[in-house]
Design a protein around this motif. Structure first.
Motif, short mmCIF file in Angstrom:
data_model
loop_
_atom_site.label_atom_id
_atom_site.label_comp_id
_atom_site.label_asym_id
_atom_site.label_seq_id
_atom_site.Cartn_x
_atom_site.Cartn_y
_atom_site.Cartn_z
N ASN A 1 -44.87 43.92 104.01
CA ASN A 1 -44.29 44.51 102.79
C ASN A 1 -43.71 43.38 101.94
OD1 ASN A 1 -41.42 44.05 103.56
ND2 ASN A 1 -41.93 45.51 105.18
N ASN A 2 -43.24 43.71 100.75
CA ASN A 2 -42.83 42.67 99.79
C ASN A 2 -41.71 41.76 100.31
OD1 ASN A 2 -43.44 45.18 97.41
ND2 ASN A 2 -44.59 43.26 97.42
N SER A 3 -40.93 42.24 101.25
CA SER A 3 -39.82 41.41 101.77
C SER A 3 -40.32 40.34 102.74
CB SER A 3 -38.77 42.28 102.46
OG SER A 3 -39.22 42.66 103.76
N LEU A 4 -41.44 40.60 103.38
CA LEU A 4 -41.97 39.77 104.48
C LEU A 4 -41.00 39.67 105.66
CD1 LEU A 4 -43.77 36.71 102.76
CD2 LEU A 4 -44.73 38.92 103.40
N LEU A 5 -40.08 40.60 105.75
CA LEU A 5 -39.07 40.53 106.82
C LEU A 5 -39.33 41.50 107.96
CD1 LEU A 5 -35.85 39.91 104.67
CD2 LEU A 5 -37.36 38.26 105.81
N GLY A 6 -40.57 41.96 108.07
CA GLY A 6 -40.93 42.83 109.19
C GLY A 6 -40.86 44.30 108.81
N GLY A 7 -41.33 45.13 109.73
CA GLY A 7 -41.38 46.57 109.48
C GLY A 7 -42.01 47.25 110.67
N LEU B 1 -40.01 35.44 112.21
CA LEU B 1 -39.08 36.00 111.23
C LEU B 1 -38.32 34.87 110.53
CD1 LEU B 1 -37.84 38.44 109.86
CD2 LEU B 1 -36.18 38.58 111.74
N ALA B 2 -37.93 33.86 111.28
CA ALA B 2 -37.22 32.72 110.68
C ALA B 2 -38.10 32.05 109.62
CB ALA B 2 -36.84 31.73 111.77
N ALA B 3 -39.38 31.90 109.90
CA ALA B 3 -40.30 31.29 108.93
C ALA B 3 -40.48 32.19 107.71
CB ALA B 3 -41.65 31.02 109.59
N CYS B 4 -40.57 33.50 107.96
CA CYS B 4 -40.76 34.44 106.85
C CYS B 4 -39.55 34.45 105.92
CB CYS B 4 -41.03 35.84 107.39
SG CYS B 4 -42.69 36.02 108.08
N ARG B 5 -38.36 34.30 106.48
CA ARG B 5 -37.15 34.28 105.64
C ARG B 5 -37.21 33.17 104.60
NH1 ARG B 5 -33.55 37.79 107.58
NH2 ARG B 5 -33.31 38.03 109.83
N LEU B 6 -37.86 32.07 104.95
CA LEU B 6 -37.93 30.93 104.03
C LEU B 6 -38.92 31.16 102.89
CD1 LEU B 6 -37.96 28.05 106.67
CD2 LEU B 6 -35.99 28.94 105.39
N LEU B 7 -39.77 32.18 103.02
CA LEU B 7 -40.82 32.39 102.02
C LEU B 7 -40.33 33.14 100.79
CD1 LEU B 7 -43.79 33.28 104.42
CD2 LEU B 7 -43.38 31.11 103.23
N CYS C 1 -43.11 38.33 98.92
CA CYS C 1 -44.50 38.14 98.46
C CYS C 1 -44.87 39.33 97.57
CB CYS C 1 -45.42 38.08 99.68
SG CYS C 1 -47.17 37.89 99.31
N PRO C 2 -45.39 39.07 96.38
CA PRO C 2 -45.84 40.17 95.52
C PRO C 2 -47.05 40.90 96.12
CG PRO C 2 -45.63 38.12 94.26
CD PRO C 2 -45.56 37.76 95.72
N THR C 3 -47.20 42.15 95.79
CA THR C 3 -48.35 42.95 96.24
C THR C 3 -49.65 42.28 95.79
OG1 THR C 3 -46.97 44.90 96.03
CG2 THR C 3 -49.36 45.27 96.16
N GLY C 4 -50.60 42.19 96.71
CA GLY C 4 -51.90 41.59 96.41
C GLY C 4 -51.98 40.10 96.73
N GLU C 5 -50.83 39.45 96.91
CA GLU C 5 -50.83 38.02 97.24
C GLU C 5 -50.72 37.81 98.75
OE1 GLU C 5 -48.27 35.59 94.87
OE2 GLU C 5 -48.82 36.62 93.02
N ALA C 6 -50.76 36.56 99.19
CA ALA C 6 -50.73 36.24 100.61
C ALA C 6 -49.93 34.97 100.85
CB ALA C 6 -52.16 36.06 101.13
N ARG C 7 -49.31 34.89 102.01
CA ARG C 7 -48.52 33.72 102.42
C ARG C 7 -48.87 33.38 103.86
NH1 ARG C 7 -47.90 34.20 97.73
NH2 ARG C 7 -45.97 34.43 96.54
N LEU C 8 -48.78 32.09 104.21
CA LEU C 8 -49.18 31.67 105.55
C LEU C 8 -47.99 31.12 106.34
CD1 LEU C 8 -52.35 29.86 106.60
CD2 LEU C 8 -50.22 28.65 106.99
N THR C 9 -47.93 31.50 107.62
CA THR C 9 -46.97 30.88 108.55
C THR C 9 -47.73 30.49 109.81
OG1 THR C 9 -46.44 32.93 109.72
CG2 THR C 9 -45.05 32.38 107.81
#
Ligand code: AR6
Length: 169
Positions: A25-31, A47-53, A56-64
């Motif tokens: 989801n947009n928060s990247l903080l889990g669900g 989760l620690a890595a995601c907090r730093l991101l 993320c907007p809908t449709g985009e992607a981020r890598l950890t």
């Protein structure tokens, strides 16, 4: 080209591929759903890595990194919430697949596994999502040079596996 795409039934968290994709989801903080399963299996480092991101907007992607997962990387993408189809949902879902592959290719990923993004809590109709995913993946894979050798579509249940099989044939 076709042989790069395959569908399997199973739990994506155990897959031995270079990268697994998370339907976040947009928060990247889990669900819940696949997101919850990936965070549980990867451990608190994820989760620690995601907090730093910073989301993320809908449709985009981020890598950890993948932390305790067999996969080296997690690519977090945010699918659209289905609102009937007239709110740009197909284009946003297509962007999730494209942007995830772009990120994978930039990191030298040779094998990647996708869950059925948006097809759980977010309510995207399964059959339509499978057809769209396969169309988008095929177009991307045939449109440029890349190092991908396997793109795995992961169905969590038999119904999703059927939908992927129909869409692939
Ligand atoms: N492996 C593979 N697929 C799975 C797994 C698993 N372990 N678990 C569930 N699925 P959903 P969404 C399938 O709801 O619709 C989260 O709370 C599931 O059967 O996980 O994109 C996020 O934080 C379904 O086909 O993702 C967001 O808030 C597919 O994965 C929201 O849900 C996607 O279902 C995102 O909703």
């Amino acid at each position: 080209m076709e042989d790069l795409l395959r569908c399997v039934q199973g739990d994506i968290t155990g897959m031995e591929v270079d990268a697994i994709v998370n339907a976040a989801n947009n928060s990247l903080l889990g669900g819940g759903g696949v997101d919850g399963a990936i965070h549980r299996a990867a451990g608190p480092g994820l989760l620690a890595a995601c907090r730093l991101l910073g989301g993320c907007p809908t449709g985009e992607a981020r890598l950890t990194d993948g932390y305790l997962l067999p996969a080296r990387y997690v690519i977090h993408t945010v699918g659209p919430v289905w609102q009937g189809g007239g709110e740009g949902e197909p284009e946003l879902l297509a962007a999730c697949y494209r942007n995830s592959l772009e990120l994978a290719a930039r990191h030298g990923v040779a094998s990647i596994a996708f869950p059925a993004i948006s097809c759980g809590v977010y309510g995207y109709p399964l059959e339509a999502a499978c057809v769209l995913a396969i169309g988008e993946l095929r177009a991307w894979l045939s449109g440029r040079p890349h190092g991908l050798r396997e793109v795995r579509l992961v169905a969590f249940d038999a119904r999703a596996l059927d939908a992927y099989r129909r869409a692939l044939s």
